[in-house]
Scaffold this active site. Sequence first.
Site, mmCIF file in Angstrom:
data_model
loop_
_atom_site.group_PDB
_atom_site.id
_atom_site.type_symbol
_atom_site.label_atom_id
_atom_site.label_comp_id
_atom_site.label_asym_id
_atom_site.label_seq_id
_atom_site.Cartn_x
_atom_site.Cartn_y
_atom_site.Cartn_z
ATOM 1 N N TYR A 25 31.909 40.414 37.266
ATOM 2 C CA TYR A 25 33.236 40.762 37.568
ATOM 3 C C TYR A 25 33.879 40.583 36.344
ATOM 4 O O TYR A 25 33.362 40.355 35.420
ATOM 5 C CB TYR A 25 33.627 39.452 38.629
ATOM 6 C CG TYR A 25 33.186 39.523 40.249
ATOM 7 C CD1 TYR A 25 32.821 40.508 40.627
ATOM 8 C CD2 TYR A 25 33.334 38.319 40.782
ATOM 9 C CE1 TYR A 25 32.328 40.556 42.016
ATOM 10 C CE2 TYR A 25 32.813 38.070 41.816
ATOM 11 C CZ TYR A 25 32.304 39.292 42.541
ATOM 12 O OH TYR A 25 31.783 39.138 43.777
ATOM 13 N N SER A 26 35.219 41.224 36.454
ATOM 14 C CA SER A 26 36.048 41.317 35.222
ATOM 15 C C SER A 26 36.213 39.956 34.579
ATOM 16 O O SER A 26 36.414 39.861 33.148
ATOM 17 C CB SER A 26 37.333 41.734 35.337
ATOM 18 O OG SER A 26 38.142 41.128 36.505
ATOM 19 N N GLU A 27 36.370 39.057 35.364
ATOM 20 C CA GLU A 27 36.345 37.515 34.590
ATOM 21 C C GLU A 27 35.688 36.370 35.732
ATOM 22 O O GLU A 27 35.839 36.580 36.822
ATOM 23 C CB GLU A 27 37.764 36.787 34.709
ATOM 24 C CG GLU A 27 38.630 37.788 33.779
ATOM 25 C CD GLU A 27 38.498 37.839 32.373
ATOM 26 O OE1 GLU A 27 37.635 36.734 31.827
ATOM 27 O OE2 GLU A 27 38.927 38.684 31.486
ATOM 28 N N THR A 28 34.964 35.268 34.865
ATOM 29 C CA THR A 28 34.542 34.461 35.759
ATOM 30 C C THR A 28 35.178 32.989 34.967
ATOM 31 O O THR A 28 35.237 32.759 33.766
ATOM 32 C CB THR A 28 32.942 34.177 35.674
ATOM 33 O OG1 THR A 28 32.419 35.308 36.542
ATOM 34 C CG2 THR A 28 32.563 32.609 36.185
#
Length: 279
Positions: free
Chosen positions: A44-47
Site C-alpha cells: 500500500y502507499s503507506e503502512t
Amino acid sequence: MDANVLRYSAFTTDPAGGNPAGVVLDARSLSDADMQRIAADVGYSETAFLSPREDGTFDARYFSPLTEVPFCGHATIAASVAHAVTYGAGEKVLHTRAGRVRVDVDGQSRATLTSVEPRVAALADDDLDRLLAALRWRRDDLNPALPPAVAYAGAWHPVIATATRDRLARLDYDFDALADLMARCGWTTVNLIWREDGQTFHARNPFPPGGVVEDPATGAAAAALGAYLDSRDALPAQRRLLVRQGDDLGRPSRIEVAVPADLREGVRVRGRAVKIESV
C-alpha cells in the site's frame, strides 16, 4: 521478523474505496529494516507502525513501499481506528517524525487528527516550471485565483490549482521526472486541486517518491491545503471544507478539514476507516 499486519481503508466506509493502509499496532520489536520490508510486502502507499510508550502515548512511523515518510494522514486515521476497535475509542497521542499529533476516535470508526503547526511557503518559478513540465501541464491550465505555493502540515506538498475539472481528470505525468524533482525539493506528494464550490475541493495526489503513481486519499495534504487556503484568504466563512479524492481512481474518499483561526493549534482532519477483511 513477522508482525501482525492489519489492513484498513481510510476516509471511507467501503473497503473498496478510500486509501488502504497497513497497520501494525505494536512495532516495538521491529527494526527499521523490518518495517521497510513489511511496507514493501504490504504494497500500500503507506503502512503505519505504532509502538506503545509507558505513558500511554505512541511512537508512530510511516513507511511507503520505498521509503519512510515523516507523517501520513490516511495511515494515522487507519491506525487510530484499528487501535480503537481492539482497545476502545478515545484520545490518542502520536509522536511522529514530524511532531506530536493528537487523534480523537469516536465509537463509529471515525477519527479526527490534529496536525502539527502548518506552514506555507512560496514556490520558486523555476520549480513551478519543472513541476508543470513533469505534469505535462501549462500555466494557462492554472486557476489564477489560487496561485501555486508549497504547504506543510507534517509533510511538504506543492498546491497546484487547476481552472477546470477536466484538466484534473486528465492526469498523465512523467513519473521519473516528477520523482527526481520531488526528491530534490523534499516534497511528499503534489496536491492537485480543483474548487467545485466554496466548501468543496477535488484533489489528486501523485506520489512517485513512495513508488505510487497516485494516492487515493491524502490526509496530510488535506491539512496542508487548509493552511494554504487560510494564507490566501480563500477559506469559506465557517473555515471548514470537504476534499473529494480518489474519484478518478474508482476509490472515492471524503476528507473533512477544519481550520482554526489560530493555526498554531493545528489543522483538524476527520474521516472514517473500515477494515479490509481479505487481500
